[in-house]
Design a protein around this motif. Structure first.
Motif, PDB file in Angstrom:
ATOM      1  N   SER A 217       6.912  13.605 -12.871  1.00 50.64           N
ATOM      2  CA  SER A 217       5.548  13.925 -13.213  1.00 50.64           C
ATOM      3  C   SER A 217       4.743  12.571 -13.895  1.00 50.64           C
ATOM      4  O   SER A 217       3.566  12.855 -14.054  1.00 50.64           O
ATOM      5  CB  SER A 217       5.626  14.929 -14.336  1.00 50.64           C
ATOM      6  N   GLN A 218       5.584  11.591 -14.025  1.00 48.74           N
ATOM      7  CA  GLN A 218       4.742  10.290 -14.524  1.00 48.74           C
ATOM      8  C   GLN A 218       4.361   9.493 -13.272  1.00 48.74           C
ATOM      9  O   GLN A 218       4.208   8.261 -13.528  1.00 48.74           O
ATOM     10  CB  GLN A 218       5.910   9.812 -15.235  1.00 48.74           C
ATOM     11  N   ILE A 219       4.751   9.961 -11.952  1.00 48.22           N
ATOM     12  CA  ILE A 219       4.439   9.207 -10.778  1.00 48.22           C
ATOM     13  C   ILE A 219       3.012   9.744 -10.150  1.00 48.22           C
ATOM     14  O   ILE A 219       2.962  11.015 -10.148  1.00 48.22           O
ATOM     15  CB  ILE A 219       5.510   9.173  -9.807  1.00 48.22           C
TER      16      ILE A 219
ATOM     17  N   SER B  76      -2.515   8.890 -17.418  1.00 48.63           N
ATOM     18  CA  SER B  76      -1.552  10.080 -17.216  1.00 48.63           C
ATOM     19  C   SER B  76      -0.403   9.527 -16.702  1.00 48.63           C
ATOM     20  O   SER B  76       0.538  10.825 -16.632  1.00 48.63           O
ATOM     21  CB  SER B  76      -2.411  11.247 -16.748  1.00 48.63           C
ATOM     22  N   VAL B  77      -0.094   8.666 -16.004  1.00 43.40           N
ATOM     23  CA  VAL B  77       1.056   8.197 -15.370  1.00 43.40           C
ATOM     24  C   VAL B  77       1.408   6.867 -15.420  1.00 43.40           C
ATOM     25  O   VAL B  77       0.950   5.912 -16.027  1.00 43.40           O
ATOM     26  CB  VAL B  77       0.910   8.470 -13.705  1.00 43.40           C
ATOM     27  N   GLN B  78       2.834   6.670 -15.096  1.00 40.85           N
ATOM     28  CA  GLN B  78       3.442   5.449 -15.403  1.00 40.85           C
ATOM     29  C   GLN B  78       3.473   4.657 -14.122  1.00 40.85           C
ATOM     30  O   GLN B  78       3.693   3.310 -14.308  1.00 40.85           O
ATOM     31  CB  GLN B  78       4.776   5.708 -15.937  1.00 40.85           C
ATOM     32  N   THR B  79       3.466   5.417 -13.073  1.00 42.25           N
ATOM     33  CA  THR B  79       4.044   4.695 -11.704  1.00 42.25           C
ATOM     34  C   THR B  79       2.981   4.993 -10.720  1.00 42.25           C
ATOM     35  O   THR B  79       2.725   6.216 -10.750  1.00 42.25           O
ATOM     36  CB  THR B  79       5.290   4.964 -11.276  1.00 42.25           C
ATOM     37  N   PHE B  80       2.554   3.935  -9.906  1.00 42.03           N
ATOM     38  CA  PHE B  80       1.964   4.386  -8.646  1.00 42.03           C
ATOM     39  C   PHE B  80       2.656   4.056  -7.428  1.00 42.03           C
ATOM     40  O   PHE B  80       3.191   2.762  -7.321  1.00 42.03           O
ATOM     41  CB  PHE B  80       0.613   3.591  -8.826  1.00 42.03           C
ATOM     42  N   ILE B  81       2.773   4.880  -6.594  1.00 45.80           N
ATOM     43  CA  ILE B  81       3.485   4.788  -5.436  1.00 45.80           C
ATOM     44  C   ILE B  81       2.236   4.731  -4.368  1.00 45.80           C
ATOM     45  O   ILE B  81       1.713   5.549  -4.190  1.00 45.80           O
ATOM     46  CB  ILE B  81       4.617   5.820  -4.822  1.00 45.80           C
ATOM     47  N   PHE B  82       2.259   3.491  -3.537  1.00 49.06           N
ATOM     48  CA  PHE B  82       1.305   3.311  -2.571  1.00 49.06           C
ATOM     49  C   PHE B  82       1.961   3.406  -1.139  1.00 49.06           C
ATOM     50  O   PHE B  82       2.866   2.658  -0.924  1.00 49.06           O
ATOM     51  CB  PHE B  82       0.591   2.030  -2.683  1.00 49.06           C
ATOM     52  N   ASP B  83       1.396   4.381  -0.306  1.00 43.59           N
ATOM     53  CA  ASP B  83       1.660   4.105   0.878  1.00 43.59           C
ATOM     54  C   ASP B  83       0.785   2.741   1.424  1.00 43.59           C
ATOM     55  O   ASP B  83      -0.184   2.519   0.778  1.00 43.59           O
ATOM     56  CB  ASP B  83       0.913   5.111   1.811  1.00 43.59           C
TER      57      ASP B  83
END
Lengths: 375, 375
Positions: free
Chosen positions: A312-314, A91-98
């Motif tokens: 919304s893609q993150i 469902s998303v294009q990008t993952f932002i990780f802490d």
């Protein structure tokens, strides 16, 4: 229990920590100051998307940061344990990780991280690593990833030291103005790479003020921004120098890398964080900082604009509710809380907790096992 | 223009500077927590008269500080130039003078001060000298008065260094507990005189943290209060030590001498004040301090109780609207602004100023001339 609106308001970068916000801060909270322009000697706020109040320096061309803020005011259901990783991934294009508590803990990699990142890359996902730590530059962070055996590109790393330089670029901060730095080496390195002149930093760590009657501290009138980050060599010289610039140089900005109460110098205890240095300058200037780190959404806005990503893609993945998850929610992203860091399941499920991620799971490598069971 | 109520709320010592006051702070603002009692391990607020929230240490016997707060909510007319000094002098029993800008400016006595004080003494008035400066003790301040040729008794001087010791006494702070001091010599001297054990202060000015993996800073579990005042030798060691005590020692108090943005190290420029040190500890602990200096009314409450003075029989004389005059108004006293310090007539009369003293005049020696013309 705080209402959702209260939590959002408390997280706004420009107003956080103020008992007595100025009229303009209130206007910012209410989103009343869209698209104003100003000159360096009389700055006017340009409201950006989500909640990052962006300042323009001698330019009103800030439209790329000017979007609707309404998406933040949606109501979220209670968090769900992640049961179908593929569904979230698809469902998303990008993952932002802490980083700390998600990728590593102190100097130790968390189990299964390399394989998980490989899986996501194999599915064509963009990976981004965001940290409020400003003591290192992107390059220095790159080395930390390398040491831990992770194949991460410098361009995938967003430390708040880089965010400072990116922010100054985004407002066309003049190259003939200088930046006074209260903070460590990472900020200096990023400013240098971006072509900005700076002073302060570690060099002012040993300076004392030699008081005598009638003495005054000279300061550089060309300082147009004071940047405050975590600083182990914080002292009164730096407090007075930064305060003078903010108070006396017309239009001088007060930029904070973050306001974190706690930082992780060692894993043995909690260490006073960048919030203490920022609090000191706030106390002497009575001005609120512009915060470029989490939970302000500047880094997310920057990413979205730079790479053309829909928010919304993150999916924002973090271990802290009041920084990571709020950061994701403020940006209008999906959010995943991992329990591999500071937040326990009982804190998440406590009736006192009003910050609810979309999903939670133990650690990011659950992406692998949860995938396996659903295939 | 801020409403009167807003100004009062912003001046409350416990909540000043907070964007996100805890529920209990809101309750304090609203006066909801009267007469609660608590134990050392689980402190509960005892609301006092005016706006000073007093904490009891293992005792609920705080009734002498528990009075009505309603007197503050009276509306005041526009300030009047003082035309009849005798009328004002006759209407009160005690004069509280701020020092810098009222009695002296830097190291210079303001014209006509000795004669004015002589006049007031000859009329049987009680004189009190109040300062937020905590770097000196009462005794050290006494010497400053002496050097300037003023005959002032130690007991007539109320510096915020003394206020700290007086506050600890007022709550029966246990003598076997210790005080960690971020500040200068004045606080140590007053604590010593009052018989309290302390650590920190100038001794920690040169300390560095020698970081290595797994390192943690030890702290004394017997510290029951962290006192923060102006400190030229402020450093990260002190930030971390004070933060650990406040965060980890059950019931540990966080006491600020003042939150002044500015202090007067020299007259050549404005110097960052105690508000910066307090702001730093607030930033790392996310706790609000108890303030014993102006505009909190602790010193006035103490005076009134100690000497049996009715507050309506006090005239507060100062040169600052947001500390001195607000301090007087918060205490329910008459107020006189003198224009011999930082406040100009145009600032006083500006529509943006919502703090109106009862009277204003150029300098305290106008008591002499205004008296002469009316005789």
């Amino acid at each position: 229990m705080l209402s959702r609106t209260t939590v959002i308001a408390a997280s706004l970068s420009v107003s956080a920590g103020s008992a007595n916000p100025s009229k303009s801060n209130y206007s910012r909270l209410l989103g009343l100051n869209n698209n104003l322009s100003y000159t360096a000697s009389n700055p006017v706020i340009v409201s950006s998307n989500s909640n990052f109040a962006s300042f323009a320096w001698n330019t009103s061309n800030n439209s790329k940061y000017t979007k609707s803020r309404m998406e933040r005011f949606t109501t979220r259901a209670s968090p769900q344990p992640l049961t179908n990783a593929d569904e979230l991934i698809d469902s998303v294009q990008t993952f932002i990780f802490d980083c700390d508590g998600v990728i590593w803990k102190g100097d130790k990699l968390i189990d299964g991280v390399p394989e998980t990142l490989d899986l996501l890359r194999s599915k064509g996902k963009r990976l981004v690593f965001v940290t409020n730590n400003s003591t290192k530059s992107r390059k220095q962070y790159g080395k930390k990833f390398e040491t831990l055996g992770l194949n991460v590109n410098e361009e995938e790393i967003f430390a708040s030291s880089f965010a400072v330089a990116a922010y100054l670029k985004s407002i066309n901060f003049p190259k003939d103005k200088k930046v006074y730095v209260i903070g460590e080496e990472g900020i200096l390195k990023e400013l240098e790479l971006a072509g900005y002149q700076y002073l302060g930093g570690p060099e002012d760590g040993g300076k004392k003020i030699d008081l005598k009657p009638g003495f005054l501290m000279e300061h550089d009138e060309n300082v147009g921004a004071v940047v405050v980050g975590f600083d182990r060599n914080f002292n009164y010289y730096k407090i007075q120098y930064g305060t003078l610039c903010i108070r006396e140089n017309p239009g001088c900005l007060f930029i904070a890398t973050n306001r974190d109460a706690v930082t992780h110098l060692t894993d043995a205890q909690e260490w006073a964080g960048g919030g203490s240095m920022v609090g000191a300058i706030r106390g002497s200037t009575q001005r609120e900082p512009l915060v470029v780190g989490k939970p302000s959404t500047f880094m997310m806005d920057y990413l979205a604009n730079e790479f053309g990503i829909l928010k919304s893609q993150i999916c924002m993945v973090g271990d802290r509710l009041d920084t990571d998850i709020l950061f994701g929610q403020n940006g209008g992203c999906k959010t995943l809380l991992v329990l591999s860091g500071v937040t326990t399941l009982s804190v998440l499920q406590s009736p006192n907790n009003s910050i609810q991620p979309d999903f939670y799971t133990n650690k990011i490598s659950d992406f692998l096992s949860l995938k396996a069971t659903t295939v």
